[in-house]
Scaffold this motif. Structure first.
Motif, mmCIF file in Angstrom:
data_model
loop_
_atom_site.group_PDB
_atom_site.id
_atom_site.type_symbol
_atom_site.label_atom_id
_atom_site.label_comp_id
_atom_site.label_asym_id
_atom_site.label_seq_id
_atom_site.Cartn_x
_atom_site.Cartn_y
_atom_site.Cartn_z
ATOM 1 N N ILE A 19 0.840 -1.190 0.000
ATOM 2 C CA ILE A 19 0.000 0.000 0.000
ATOM 3 C C ILE A 19 0.876 1.242 0.000
ATOM 4 C CG2 ILE A 19 -1.774 1.269 1.266
ATOM 5 C CD1 ILE A 19 -2.619 -1.422 0.038
ATOM 6 N N GLU A 20 0.520 2.198 -0.853
ATOM 7 C CA GLU A 20 1.285 3.441 -0.946
ATOM 8 C C GLU A 20 0.545 4.552 -0.216
ATOM 9 O OE1 GLU A 20 3.017 6.535 -4.311
ATOM 10 O OE2 GLU A 20 2.067 4.655 -4.902
ATOM 11 N N LEU A 21 1.261 5.240 0.664
ATOM 12 C CA LEU A 21 0.693 6.336 1.436
ATOM 13 C C LEU A 21 1.578 7.558 1.342
ATOM 14 C CD1 LEU A 21 -0.180 4.451 4.751
ATOM 15 C CD2 LEU A 21 -1.799 5.178 3.019
ATOM 16 N N ASP A 22 1.001 8.700 1.648
ATOM 17 C CA ASP A 22 1.797 9.903 1.836
ATOM 18 C C ASP A 22 1.907 10.161 3.330
ATOM 19 O OD1 ASP A 22 2.256 11.208 -0.885
ATOM 20 O OD2 ASP A 22 0.137 10.674 -0.943
ATOM 21 N N TYR A 23 2.997 10.796 3.745
ATOM 22 C CA TYR A 23 3.138 11.142 5.149
ATOM 23 C C TYR A 23 3.846 12.463 5.258
ATOM 24 C CZ TYR A 23 8.151 10.470 5.694
ATOM 25 O OH TYR A 23 9.510 10.607 5.611
ATOM 26 N N THR A 24 3.707 13.095 6.393
ATOM 27 C CA THR A 24 4.325 14.394 6.601
ATOM 28 C C THR A 24 4.755 14.527 8.046
ATOM 29 O OG1 THR A 24 3.946 16.775 6.540
ATOM 30 C CG2 THR A 24 2.048 15.420 7.021
ATOM 31 N N TYR A 25 5.714 15.394 8.285
ATOM 32 C CA TYR A 25 6.172 15.662 9.635
ATOM 33 C C TYR A 25 5.502 16.909 10.204
ATOM 34 C CZ TYR A 25 10.111 12.554 8.711
ATOM 35 O OH TYR A 25 10.908 11.484 8.393
ATOM 36 N N SER A 26 4.793 17.655 9.402
ATOM 37 C CA SER A 26 4.363 18.977 9.843
ATOM 38 C C SER A 26 2.868 19.161 9.648
ATOM 39 C CB SER A 26 5.120 20.055 9.065
ATOM 40 O OG SER A 26 4.817 19.955 7.693
ATOM 41 N N ILE A 131 16.623 14.066 -2.780
ATOM 42 C CA ILE A 131 17.491 15.190 -3.126
ATOM 43 C C ILE A 131 16.804 16.034 -4.189
ATOM 44 C CG2 ILE A 131 19.690 14.091 -2.541
ATOM 45 C CD1 ILE A 131 20.017 13.291 -5.424
ATOM 46 N N THR A 132 17.050 17.336 -4.148
ATOM 47 C CA THR A 132 16.459 18.247 -5.123
ATOM 48 C C THR A 132 17.334 18.308 -6.365
ATOM 49 O OG1 THR A 132 15.518 19.588 -3.346
ATOM 50 C CG2 THR A 132 15.684 20.607 -5.520
ATOM 51 N N PHE A 133 16.724 18.142 -7.534
ATOM 52 C CA PHE A 133 17.473 18.162 -8.784
ATOM 53 C C PHE A 133 17.943 19.577 -9.111
ATOM 54 C CE2 PHE A 133 17.061 18.492 -13.571
ATOM 55 C CZ PHE A 133 18.337 18.045 -13.823
ATOM 56 N N GLN A 134 17.023 20.496 -9.378
ATOM 57 C CA GLN A 134 17.444 21.868 -9.677
ATOM 58 C C GLN A 134 16.373 22.906 -9.352
ATOM 59 O OE1 GLN A 134 18.550 22.706 -13.733
ATOM 60 N NE2 GLN A 134 19.724 24.512 -13.159
ATOM 61 N N ASN A 135 15.251 22.883 -10.055
ATOM 62 C CA ASN A 135 14.292 23.983 -9.978
ATOM 63 C C ASN A 135 13.156 23.766 -8.984
ATOM 64 O OD1 ASN A 135 15.666 25.429 -11.982
ATOM 65 N ND2 ASN A 135 14.590 24.344 -13.622
ATOM 66 N N ALA A 136 13.056 22.591 -8.401
ATOM 67 C CA ALA A 136 11.948 22.306 -7.484
ATOM 68 C C ALA A 136 12.021 23.207 -6.250
ATOM 69 C CB ALA A 136 11.986 20.838 -7.071
ATOM 70 N N TYR A 137 10.884 23.790 -5.892
ATOM 71 C CA TYR A 137 10.825 24.665 -4.722
ATOM 72 C C TYR A 137 10.445 23.829 -3.508
ATOM 73 C CZ TYR A 137 9.422 28.341 -1.506
ATOM 74 O OH TYR A 137 9.302 29.155 -0.409
ATOM 75 N N VAL A 138 11.376 23.668 -2.599
ATOM 76 C CA VAL A 138 11.147 22.900 -1.372
ATOM 77 C C VAL A 138 11.672 23.721 -0.208
ATOM 78 C CG1 VAL A 138 11.594 20.760 -0.129
ATOM 79 C CG2 VAL A 138 11.418 20.722 -2.622
ATOM 80 N N SER A 139 10.778 24.108 0.708
ATOM 81 C CA SER A 139 11.171 24.899 1.867
ATOM 82 C C SER A 139 10.664 24.225 3.124
ATOM 83 C CB SER A 139 10.617 26.325 1.771
ATOM 84 O OG SER A 139 10.926 27.055 2.944
ATOM 85 N N LEU A 140 11.571 23.855 4.002
ATOM 86 C CA LEU A 140 11.193 23.202 5.256
ATOM 87 C C LEU A 140 11.813 23.922 6.447
ATOM 88 C CD1 LEU A 140 11.558 19.541 4.025
ATOM 89 C CD2 LEU A 140 9.457 20.608 4.788
ATOM 90 N N SER A 141 11.880 25.237 6.366
ATOM 91 C CA SER A 141 12.461 26.011 7.452
ATOM 92 C C SER A 141 11.559 25.947 8.685
ATOM 93 C CB SER A 141 12.655 27.470 7.017
ATOM 94 O OG SER A 141 11.421 28.041 6.623
ATOM 95 N N LEU A 142 12.163 25.924 9.858
ATOM 96 C CA LEU A 142 11.408 25.829 11.107
ATOM 97 C C LEU A 142 10.441 26.994 11.290
ATOM 98 C CD1 LEU A 142 14.221 24.648 13.559
ATOM 99 C CD2 LEU A 142 12.270 23.315 12.773
ATOM 100 N N ALA A 143 10.856 28.176 10.842
ATOM 101 C CA ALA A 143 10.040 29.365 11.047
ATOM 102 C C ALA A 143 8.734 29.322 10.264
ATOM 103 C CB ALA A 143 10.832 30.612 10.657
ATOM 104 N N ARG A 144 8.696 28.535 9.191
ATOM 105 C CA ARG A 144 7.504 28.503 8.348
ATOM 106 C C ARG A 144 6.509 27.442 8.796
ATOM 107 N NH1 ARG A 144 8.210 29.093 2.084
ATOM 108 N NH2 ARG A 144 6.001 29.430 2.470
ATOM 109 N N ILE A 145 6.876 26.617 9.774
ATOM 110 C CA ILE A 145 5.998 25.554 10.235
ATOM 111 C C ILE A 145 5.589 25.856 11.662
ATOM 112 C CG2 ILE A 145 5.802 23.071 10.673
ATOM 113 C CD1 ILE A 145 7.913 22.666 8.506
ATOM 114 N N GLY A 146 4.299 26.000 11.900
ATOM 115 C CA GLY A 146 3.805 26.418 13.211
ATOM 116 C C GLY A 146 3.938 25.345 14.272
ATOM 117 N N ASP A 147 3.701 25.748 15.523
ATOM 118 C CA ASP A 147 3.831 24.843 16.666
ATOM 119 C C ASP A 147 2.508 24.212 17.087
ATOM 120 O OD1 ASP A 147 6.518 25.537 16.784
ATOM 121 O OD2 ASP A 147 6.140 27.204 18.153
ATOM 122 N N ASP A 148 1.403 24.659 16.512
ATOM 123 C CA ASP A 148 0.088 24.240 17.003
ATOM 124 C C ASP A 148 -0.119 22.731 16.907
ATOM 125 O OD1 ASP A 148 -0.414 26.870 17.490
ATOM 126 O OD2 ASP A 148 -1.590 27.200 15.668
#
Length: 348
Positions: A19-26, A131-148
């Motif tokens: 089974i294929e799923l998506d998951y996230t940390y945030s 790993i990011t190849f070149q143009n993909a926009y991926v931002s996982l900075s702590l400041a952009r992810i809330g604490d709620d």
């Protein structure tokens, strides 16, 4: 992310499925933010090595570039003045048949070729995380992810607490995992049901075909639909629990004993378990290069013209959060040149 699914009353080894799923940390993403994984490298262009044919497996069960192989070898052969065959050095990284991961995972994953013909999988770079190849926009900075939706006040194992923490909100207020690290049966059954679809106003997948079209009158086709997948939110860096918390399964990596093997009947290479797997066990994450749809479209055209295959998967799980995605936000994963063992999981 792949989990093992096999109904307890039906234990046929040839009918087990994954089974294929998506998951996230945030928490659900803010505007312009895509959740994938917290640890990623950046790979500058060009990142595509020349993918050559299969290499030979020497008698000592290890891969040697430019080595000598018995005459039963079938790939990369060159004439020699002796009675042995000298194998030409393949273009690309060599494989270690004892462990295709080369120590990148917690367990060794061997390459099994029971045909005895010395053929190995096509060369690729094994990576344990995206790993990011070149143009993909991926931002996982702590400041952009809330604490709620994080459990900063937790300690030890969140699954051991009588009340689920904030990280369980994404799965209906209860954790998706059991104390043994398995997906709960009711959650797994919900993943097996027919998933509803959403339809983009202007689909990024269809739009990329127009960008690369030579016809001035080409129009964007209607969206064919994207399944609304189930999500599992795991505890992560902003949480106070320990690394061995029961809600940290995927991020701990591969723990099951697996084998990359050459399938019978000219079906190519596959992945199989070397141990009995319980229902709902985590297998592996699909790992590869993060590309934009446009980058993948260009790569596919180049690969098809050369008679080769790619191993992509579309990262469309949360496209429903935006009406129209920018090109650098419509992303996909390609495990052709950089990937892990998930590239060997086929549809049979």
């Amino acid at each position: 992310v792949f989990f093992f699914q096999n109904p307890p009353a039906y234990n046929d080894a040839h009918n087990k499925s994954i089974i294929e799923l998506d998951y996230t940390y945030s928490e659900p993403r803010e505007s312009g933010m895509l959740q994938i994984v917290p640890a990623m490298d950046f790979l500058p262009k060009p990142s595509v090595p020349n993918q050559a044919g299969s290499s030979c497996m020497p008698p000592n069960n290890s891969m040697i570039h430019g080595g000598i192989c018995p005459s039963s070898a079938t790939a990369g052969e060159q004439s020699s003045s002796s009675n042995m065959l000298v194998i030409a050095k393949p273009k690309g990284p060599a494989h270690d048949v004892n462990d295709i991961t080369k120590g990148e995972e917690h367990v060794r994953i061997p390459i099994i070729n029971e045909g005895g013909n010395g053929i190995l999988p096509p060369p690729f770079h094994y990576i344990p995380r995206n790993i990011t190849f070149q143009n993909a926009y991926v931002s996982l900075s702590l400041a952009r992810i809330g604490d709620d939706n994080c459990c900063s006040d937790c300690f030890g194992d969140c699954l051991a607490e009588p009340i689920p923490c904030a990280c369980a909100a994404e799965t209906g207020g209860d954790f998706a995992y059991t104390r043994d690290g398995l997906l709960k049966e009711e959650f797994l059954n919900s993943c097996l049901s027919v998933l509803p679809k959403f339809y983009c106003k202007i689909c990024s997948r269809e739009r990329v075909k127009i960008v690369n079209s030579e016809s001035p009158n080409a129009k964007v086709n209607p969206c064919k639909g994207h399944p609304i997948r189930k999500f599992i939110k795991e505890c992560w860096s902003k949480c106070g629990c320990a690394r061995n918390c029961g809600n940290r399964v995927v991020q701990r990596g591969i723990s099951r004993h697996l084998q990359v093997f050459l399938t019978p009947g000219e079906k190519g290479w596959g992945l199989r378990a070397a141990e009995e797997l319980p229902w709902g066990a985590f297998i592996c994450e699909y790992v590869g290069e993060i590309l934009t749809n446009n980058e993948l479209y260009e790569r596919n055209n180049q690969m098809v013209s050369n008679g080769k295959h790619t191993y992509p998967t579309l990262l469309d799980a949360d496209w429903v959060t935006e009406d129209v995605l920018e090109d650098d936000h419509a992303l996909c994963l390609d495990g052709t040149f950089y990937g892990n063992v998930a590239r060997f999981i086929n549809h049979r």
